[in-house]
Design an enzyme around this catalytic site. Structure first.
Site, PDB file in Angstrom:
ATOM      1  N   THR A  65       0.816  -1.211   0.000  1.00 18.33           N
ATOM      2  CA  THR A  65       0.000   0.000   0.000  1.00 18.33           C
ATOM      3  C   THR A  65       0.852   1.265   0.000  1.00 18.33           C
ATOM      4  OG1 THR A  65      -1.514   1.263   1.391  1.00 18.33           O
ATOM      5  CG2 THR A  65      -0.097  -0.272   2.530  1.00 18.33           C
ATOM      6  N   ASP A  66       0.266   2.363  -0.483  1.00 16.96           N
ATOM      7  CA  ASP A  66       0.968   3.648  -0.421  1.00 16.96           C
ATOM      8  C   ASP A  66       1.066   4.178   1.014  1.00 16.96           C
ATOM      9  OD1 ASP A  66      -1.705   4.361  -0.056  1.00 16.96           O
ATOM     10  OD2 ASP A  66      -1.776   5.799  -1.709  1.00 16.96           O
ATOM     11  N   GLU A  67       0.256   3.597   1.925  1.00 16.85           N
ATOM     12  CA  GLU A  67       0.237   4.124   3.293  1.00 16.85           C
ATOM     13  C   GLU A  67       1.569   3.931   4.013  1.00 16.85           C
ATOM     14  OE1 GLU A  67      -3.158   3.483   5.700  1.00 16.85           O
ATOM     15  OE2 GLU A  67      -4.547   3.515   4.020  1.00 16.85           O
ATOM     16  N   TYR A 122      -1.988  -0.489  11.010  1.00 22.07           N
ATOM     17  CA  TYR A 122      -2.131  -1.159   9.703  1.00 22.07           C
ATOM     18  C   TYR A 122      -0.922  -0.880   8.827  1.00 22.07           C
ATOM     19  CZ  TYR A 122      -3.366  -1.571   4.765  1.00 22.07           C
ATOM     20  OH  TYR A 122      -3.329  -1.848   3.414  1.00 22.07           O
ATOM     21  N   LYS A 155       2.068  -3.365   7.363  1.00 24.81           N
ATOM     22  CA  LYS A 155       2.351  -3.558   5.930  1.00 24.81           C
ATOM     23  C   LYS A 155       3.818  -3.202   5.648  1.00 24.81           C
ATOM     24  CE  LYS A 155      -0.055  -4.633   3.019  1.00 24.81           C
ATOM     25  NZ  LYS A 155      -0.442  -5.961   2.485  1.00 24.81           N
TER      26      LYS A 155
END
Ligand code: NAD
Ligand code: DAU
Length: 366
Positions: free
Chosen positions: A133-135, A159, A163
């Site tokens: 993810t970009d997060e 989260y 990741k």
């Protein structure tokens, strides 16, 4: 011909990927491994479950022996790892499963792949593709350029931290052991089969039932939205053309504030209801049936703790190296998505009460 293990294939993006892949590569074999958490739904694989080139296995990515057996028995050459706990709000209220699945589970998957493909010598060529993810890059100010693959990691939620940890393990298994990995970091997806705890489906369904539309904080947080099939296409390109050991960002070049998104969805659902007698009968509580606007349901609520202000993806590397270009415009993608939820009431009602899922699990789970 490829033989893929798709983990988390009963979830939102995983199921879309399986539909995409088997339509495009009908000669391939796909084995889905999914733990069927609250987010996993075999109904999302309807039409695929009976195909000869498909197998569903109910199990956990943390079960290293099960994964190793599957890789060996089925002579699988590719892993695409979607399995994860994926919802930021849940990670804030209960981070443990995020560490268990996203970090420890991904590590078990890596260990199984190494055991079978490298130590057992059965797997050349092979590919372990990790969906991220970009997060992991943290939050951008309005002035900062979009995230590129060289941005330092700065995850802010349990989260995104989980990741990020999994991304590092994937990288390390390549660097240290030579496992042939790729990773993609993607922006916010929307489209069919998305669990209605995520912003876009939540808003669509709440409008239909005249429930409040919760907007966290001031509604000015920005996300870069991508139609899910474009994400699947991006992963396909990474698998076909991506360089081993590399990371590819995938995004939509499509930044919107949350309040803009919600207003857009409100307007489109109002139009759809106003134009259809059948929809008015099916959703009599929807504001448009009473001559009201869906926007009247908007409710600004307490902000998400640690809420990232802005995400945006620079997908130049994917475009230059892989030829990745999103094909769906936001206008067409959001309409398709709304139409899908309007046409698939059975799916989302069952997701919300769990009944259809229970039945399907009994029918098909190994
Ligand atoms: P999702 O929550 O809809 O689905 C996750 C799936 O994984 C479910 O089917 C669930 O049953 C399964 N699963 C969970 N724990 C498991 C375990 N221990 N073993 C086996 N299966 C397990 O998630 P999603 O939105 O489809 O996201 C898929 C992947 O893509 C995730 O890794 C997520 O981090 C990443 N991602 C999501 C987005 C997005 O916008 N949704 C964007 C970028 C990246
Ligand atoms: O950027 C990629 C990520 O996108 C993925 O890695 C995650 O798995 C996925 O869940 C998604 O994370 P977000 O937190 O951005 O998505 P979500 O749909 O939960 O929220 C989108 C934005 O809308 C975010 O700024 C929070 C806000 N929001 C969300 C909900 C559920 C609201 O204002 N109200 C809501 O009720």
């Amino acid at each position: 011909m490829s033989k893929l293990l798709v983990t988390g294939g009963a979830g939102f993006i995983g199921a879309n990927f399986v539909h995409y892949w088997l339509a495009k590569y009908p000669q391939d074999r796909v084995v889905v491994l999914d733990a069927l958490t609250y987010a996993g739904n075999m109904a999302s694989l309807a039409g695929i479950l009976e195909q000869d080139n498909f197998r569903f296995v109910h199990g956990d990515i943390g079960d290293e022996d099960l994964v190793a057996t599957l890789l060996r028995e089925e002579s699988l050459d590719t892993v695409v790892n979607f399995a994860a706990e994926s919802h930021v709000d849940r990670s804030i209220h209960g981070p443990d499963p995020f560490v268990t699945t996203n970090v420890v589970g991904t590590h078990s998957l890596l260990k199984a792949a190494k055991k079978v493909w490298l130590d057992g010598g059965s797997g050349r060529p092979h590919r372990f593709h990790h969906v991220s993810t970009d997060e992991v890059y943290g939050s951008l100010t309005p002035e900062e350029p979009p995230f590129s693959e060289t941005n330092a990691y700065a995850p802010n939620s349990p989260y995104s931290a989980s990741k990020a940890a999994s991304d590092h393990l994937v990288r390390a298994y390549h660097h240290t052991y030579g496992l042939e990995v790729t990773t993609s970091n993607c922006s916010n997806n929307y489209g069919p089969y998305q669990f209605p705890e995520k912003l876009i489906p939540l808003i669509i369904l709440n409008i239909l039932e005249a429930k409040p539309l919760p907007i966290y904080g001031d509604g000015l947080n920005i996300r870069d939205w991508l139609y899910v099939e474009d994400h699947c296409r991006g992963i396909d390109l990474v698998l076909q053309k991506g360089r081993v050991g590399e990371v590819y960002n995938i995004g939509g070049n499509n930044e919107w504030t949350n309040i803009e998104i919600v207003r857009l969805v409100c307007g489109l659902v109002d139009q759809g209801i106003a134009a259809s007698e059948i929809l008015r009968q099916r959703f009599p509580h929807s504001p448009a049936c009473l001559g009201n606007k869906a926007e009247s349901l908007i409710a600004f609520v307490k902000d998400r703790p640690g809420h990232d202000r802005r995400y945006a993806i620079n997908a130049e590397k994917s475009r230059n190296e892989l030829g990745y270009v999103p094909q769906e415009s936001f206008e067409t993608g959001i309409r398709k998505t709304i139409d899908w939820y309007l046409a698939n009431e059975d799916w989302w009602r069952a997701v919300m009460n769990g009944s259809y899922r229970d039945w399907l699990e009994k029918q098909y789970a190994d």
